[in-house]
Write an enzyme that holds these catalytic residues in place. Sequence first.
Site, PDB file in Angstrom:
ATOM      1  N   ARG A  13     -16.702  22.153 -25.705  1.00 17.71           N
ATOM      2  CA  ARG A  13     -15.847  20.354 -26.139  1.00 17.71           C
ATOM      3  C   ARG A  13     -15.089  20.406 -25.601  1.00 17.71           C
ATOM      4  O   ARG A  13     -13.714  21.352 -24.973  1.00 17.71           O
ATOM      5  CB  ARG A  13     -16.070  20.441 -28.015  1.00 17.71           C
ATOM      6  CG  ARG A  13     -15.138  21.250 -28.365  1.00 17.71           C
ATOM      7  CD  ARG A  13     -14.698  20.870 -30.186  1.00 17.71           C
ATOM      8  NE  ARG A  13     -13.541  21.853 -29.936  1.00 17.71           N
ATOM      9  CZ  ARG A  13     -13.305  21.988 -31.746  1.00 17.71           C
ATOM     10  NH1 ARG A  13     -13.950  21.469 -33.039  1.00 17.71           N
ATOM     11  NH2 ARG A  13     -12.162  22.989 -32.315  1.00 17.71           N
ATOM     12  N   ASN A  87      -8.786  28.055 -21.383  1.00 18.64           N
ATOM     13  CA  ASN A  87      -8.524  27.345 -22.093  1.00 18.64           C
ATOM     14  C   ASN A  87      -8.309  27.130 -23.987  1.00 18.64           C
ATOM     15  O   ASN A  87      -7.698  26.122 -24.379  1.00 18.64           O
ATOM     16  CB  ASN A  87      -9.407  26.053 -21.975  1.00 18.64           C
ATOM     17  CG  ASN A  87      -9.543  25.364 -22.895  1.00 18.64           C
ATOM     18  OD1 ASN A  87      -8.656  24.284 -22.462  1.00 18.64           O
ATOM     19  ND2 ASN A  87     -10.703  24.788 -23.723  1.00 18.64           N
ATOM     20  N   TYR A 165       3.064  26.356 -32.427  1.00 16.68           N
ATOM     21  CA  TYR A 165       2.566  26.153 -30.798  1.00 16.68           C
ATOM     22  C   TYR A 165       3.679  25.981 -29.728  1.00 16.68           C
ATOM     23  O   TYR A 165       3.398  26.117 -28.347  1.00 16.68           O
ATOM     24  CB  TYR A 165       2.076  24.537 -30.880  1.00 16.68           C
ATOM     25  CG  TYR A 165       1.111  24.108 -29.938  1.00 16.68           C
ATOM     26  CD1 TYR A 165      -0.102  25.023 -29.866  1.00 16.68           C
ATOM     27  CD2 TYR A 165       2.064  23.132 -29.163  1.00 16.68           C
ATOM     28  CE1 TYR A 165      -1.219  24.394 -29.364  1.00 16.68           C
ATOM     29  CE2 TYR A 165       0.403  22.292 -28.041  1.00 16.68           C
ATOM     30  CZ  TYR A 165      -0.506  23.013 -28.045  1.00 16.68           C
ATOM     31  OH  TYR A 165      -1.582  23.002 -26.610  1.00 16.68           O
ATOM     32  N   LYS A 169       3.548  28.306 -25.547  1.00 16.61           N
ATOM     33  CA  LYS A 169       3.158  27.844 -24.637  1.00 16.61           C
ATOM     34  C   LYS A 169       4.465  27.949 -23.997  1.00 16.61           C
ATOM     35  O   LYS A 169       3.979  28.260 -22.329  1.00 16.61           O
ATOM     36  CB  LYS A 169       3.103  26.376 -24.395  1.00 16.61           C
ATOM     37  CG  LYS A 169       1.595  25.246 -25.212  1.00 16.61           C
ATOM     38  CD  LYS A 169       0.840  26.653 -24.536  1.00 16.61           C
ATOM     39  CE  LYS A 169      -0.907  25.938 -25.345  1.00 16.61           C
ATOM     40  NZ  LYS A 169      -1.649  26.450 -24.665  1.00 16.61           N
TER      41      LYS A 169
END
Length: 242
Positions: A13, A87, A165, A169
């Site tokens: 998705r 991803n 988060y 990253k």
Amino acid sequence: MPNKIALISGANRGIGLETARQLGQLGITVVIGTRDLAKGQAAAEALKQEGIDAHAIQFDVLKPADIQAAVSKIEREYGVLDILINNAAILTEVLGTNTALTVSDQDLRRTFDSNFFAVIDVTNAFLPLLRKSAAGRIVNVSSIVGSLTTHTSPELGLNSKTLAYDSSKTALNAYTVHLADALKDTKIKVNSAHPGWVKTDMGTDAAPMDLAYGARTEVYLATLPEDGPSGGFFHLEDRVPW
């Protein structure tokens, strides 16, 4: 000449699926990695209806058995991996609520396990197959919230307040730099991608960008020419500040 083979984690998705679609439209065989095989198979079938050579595999990036099974399957069926797009990622925090003073140990550990450590595990497992490619490409899907320059610049400063988060990253970007340097004498190129704020389950409907726009950076980095960059952080074709 055989099609190039691309594996995209978390691709049943959102941006992952749209990336698979755009790569497939370029004639690349896409393998959709997903924790829920039934959903992955449904996504692959939808892409096949569009004329794309798409397949699905059970691929929970937190499960070593799934990673090894995926490596074995791709080696057995294709003998090579040309493109790896890391991803899959999670966001456990409520947006705007987690500072360095409030973030929980649980959020930090769960987020880093999925967004950082799993990327290293997956990449290391597939490196032997990527080395067999004439033009191996690794794309780590990052975010502008991982940019320390952007966070600390008065002109560009963010007020994200999702420490787990954001910092996962930042770590991912550091891994991109180190991996690109380690592979600088090979044909493999490694880059981080900032898709933009895109309408996904994570990005929410408040995001201004659609999926097609968001996937373009990953597709650009996945199909770089021989003289393309490595060890960079990009949005579309422009570098993003670290």
